[in-house]
Write an enzyme that holds these catalytic residues in place. Structure first.
Site, PDB file in Angstrom:
ATOM      1  N   HIS A 264      24.768 -16.356  12.269  1.00 15.71           N
ATOM      2  CA  HIS A 264      23.897 -16.413  13.472  1.00 15.71           C
ATOM      3  C   HIS A 264      22.911 -17.632  13.391  1.00 15.71           C
ATOM      4  CE1 HIS A 264      21.911 -14.700  17.054  1.00 15.71           C
ATOM      5  NE2 HIS A 264      20.706 -15.201  16.564  1.00 15.71           N
ATOM      6  N   GLU A 265      22.111 -17.692  12.593  1.00 16.88           N
ATOM      7  CA  GLU A 265      21.028 -18.704  12.529  1.00 16.88           C
ATOM      8  C   GLU A 265      21.678 -19.987  12.215  1.00 16.88           C
ATOM      9  OE1 GLU A 265      18.495 -17.799  13.569  1.00 16.88           O
ATOM     10  OE2 GLU A 265      18.567 -15.508  13.412  1.00 16.88           O
ATOM     11  N   HIS A 268      22.613 -21.222  15.772  1.00 12.90           N
ATOM     12  CA  HIS A 268      21.471 -22.051  16.151  1.00 12.90           C
ATOM     13  C   HIS A 268      21.107 -23.447  15.498  1.00 12.90           C
ATOM     14  CE1 HIS A 268      19.881 -18.755  18.549  1.00 12.90           C
ATOM     15  NE2 HIS A 268      19.678 -18.126  17.853  1.00 12.90           N
ATOM     16  N   GLU A 294      21.317 -18.867  22.204  1.00 11.89           N
ATOM     17  CA  GLU A 294      21.866 -17.578  21.687  1.00 11.89           C
ATOM     18  C   GLU A 294      23.615 -17.457  22.015  1.00 11.89           C
ATOM     19  OE1 GLU A 294      20.635 -15.008  20.052  1.00 11.89           O
ATOM     20  OE2 GLU A 294      18.733 -16.233  19.935  1.00 11.89           O
TER      21      GLU A 294
HETATM   22 ZN    ZN Z   1      19.169 -15.994  17.762  1.00 11.32          ZN
END
Ligand code: ZN
Length: 498
Positions: A264-265, A268, A294
């Site tokens: 997830h990160e 980003h 997101e």
């Molecule tokens: Zn996030």
């Protein structure tokens, strides 16, 4: 004033703003990583001064004159400078409407609130957080009027995170999601549940750290430009496109927790690292909106990370890291386990299917808090009622209830819907990407080069050069949540044999 001189001055102004942001970010990073626990007071003083300096810099008569002059000649500027002027003027007008004392007092409040929230969560003590929450709500209601007095307060706040999005749009969006998710969950409840017990064996932290390094390598994250740290709540913090920090949290009894937080990160981080060099140190550096951000993180976490193809590709290596825990478990079993869908209490640990229901609870509560029809003291009861209604479960305590997220303590009201929008953008991006990239084939080889290349071309490179709506249009076409609901239906119907 001569053109190039005015443009140069604007560039210097943006670099000063960048420097102040770097200072605040460094203090934040220090606070959540290595700072001893009773040291927040002094940082609060420094942070409130930095916030005040930023406001002064942006609203000074010199800055105003400079931007006004540039704005009169927008047509003569190139696209990058034109967009810089537009965004800086927008910031300036907004900031100028907030009285300086309120702005600094609010910065001090959020710093204090984060401390109070941490302790309240630890002690399962909502009463101690309640007055601070009410203060934060009151400030945000007031700030909403400064941001855009022509909008309803919650619409004005939503607009801060995802420009162009409002309650009218979100009410429809969430209703459509609910109509898909709730019946799927009901059907799943009638089927035998997936066994994921092996994910909760003992997984030593050292092994998990090596595994996290491997995930970053597969994602193509250059460790010379992207650090990995450890915090209670994982996050991504960017200084510029050559310096991004991500964090994760290792749970010895949950191997999936860190694995998917790194994916997830990492998503980003790829976004931030992919932004064009010529936008650095300007107002246009950084991801364009929370929703688009997101969409990237959840693309890697779920659409790729939780796909059968990607799991199949990395699984032999996963077994090498954890031979005792996973030696007798097949890739298919692992794939099914990390996709198990089941109503639960904690958003960050929830599965891909129920995730948006958690967001809807927060959306409904924020709508009422900012709309002035709910007081902070009534949040726990409303939280419990909505979890019962949307997810069909009882909330046993506030720690796993309304105290679980850090967002409100940081003053973020209107952020949560970005997660749900990001999910939906991502599913539509997948559909478009598949027209030119063999997404499943590449994921099955563990080769994410073309996938990241597509996202870089359509989304990452632009930073704030386009508006969020234009970035979404560029990557998705006309936004349509049906791609997301179809994706969920397809995936879970197959997974559970519905
Ligand atoms: Zn996030």
């Amino acid at each position: 004033m001569e053109w190039n001189k005015a443009v140069q001055q604007m560039e210097l102004l943006q670099k000063k703003k960048y420097a102040l942001t770097c200072a605040s970010s460094s203090l934040y990073l220090d606070a959540v990583t290595v700072a001893p626990k009773n040291t927040s007071e002094g940082r609060g003083v420094a942070l409130s001064i930095l916030a005040g300096e930023e406001q002064k810099l942006m609203t000074s008569p010199e800055t105003r004159a400079l931007l006004d002059e540039l704005a009169e000649h927008l047509d003569e500027l190139d696209l990058v400078h034109r967009r810089e002027v537009e965004e800086l003027r927008r910031d300036q007008e907004q900031l100028a409407r907030i009285p300086a004392e309120e702005y600094m007092a609010y910065s001090e409040l959020t710093n204090r609130a984060s401390d109070v929230w941490h302790k309240a969560k630890e002690n399962n003590d909502f009463a101690s957080f309640c007055p601070v929450l009410q203060e934060l709500v009151d400030y945000n209601r007031k700030f909403a009027g400064y941001y855009d007095a022509s909008k309803k307060p919650y619409d004005a706040l939503l607009n801060q995170y995802e420009r162009g999005v409002d309650m009218e749009m979100l009410d429809k969006f969430f209703a459509q999601l609910r109509q898909t998710i709730v019946p799927l969950l009901k059907k799943i409840a009638e089927k035998p549940q997936i066994d994921d017990s092996f994910l909760h064996n003992y997984y030593p932290v050292e092994k998990q750290k090596a595994f996290a390094d491997y995930i970053m390598e597969v994602m193509g994250l250059d460790r010379g430009h992207c650090g990995l740290g450890e915090t209670e709540h994982p996050f991504t913090l960017e200084f510029n496109n050559k310096d991004v920090r991500i964090t994760t949290n290792y749970d010895v009894h949950n191997v999936a927790s860190s694995m998917f937080s790194v994916l997830h990160e990492g998503g980003h981080a790829l976004y931030e690292l992919g932004i064009r060099d010529d936008l650095q140190y300007t107002r246009l550096a950084g991801g364009v909106s929370m929703g688009v951000h997101e969409s990237q993180s959840r693309f890697y976490e779920n659409i790729i990370g939780r796909s059968r193809e990607f799991i199949g590709a990395i699984y032999p290596k996963v077994q090498e890291f954890f031979p005792e825990q996973l030696g007798g478990i097949s890739a298919e079993q692992f794939y099914r386990a990390v996709n198990k869908a089941q109503p639960s209490l904690v958003r960050t640990e929830s599965d891909e299917l129920t995730y948006c229901l958690h967001i809807m609870v927060r959306y409904e509560i924020e709508k009422q808090l900012i709309g002035g029809t709910l007081e902070a003291k009534d949040v726990p009861a409303e939280w419990a009622r909505l979890y019962r209604e949307y997810l069909g479960i009882e909330v046993p305590n506030d720690r796993e209830g309304c105290l679980q997220d850090s967002h409100w303590s940081g003053g973020s009201f209107g952020y949560f819907p970005s997660y749900a929008l990001g999910n939906a953008y991502g599913a539509q991006m997948l559909h478009n990407m598949e027209q030119t990239v063999d997404v499943a084939g590449d994921a099955a080889k563990g080769d994410l080069t073309a996938i990241t290349g597509w996202l870089r071309e359509k989304v990452h490179q632009y930073g704030g050069l386009m508006t969020p709506a234009d970035v979404v249009k560029n990557a998705c076409g006309e936004f349509d949540p049906s791609y997301y609901t179809a994706y969920l239906t397809r995936k879970y119907t197959e997974l559970y044999g519905l």
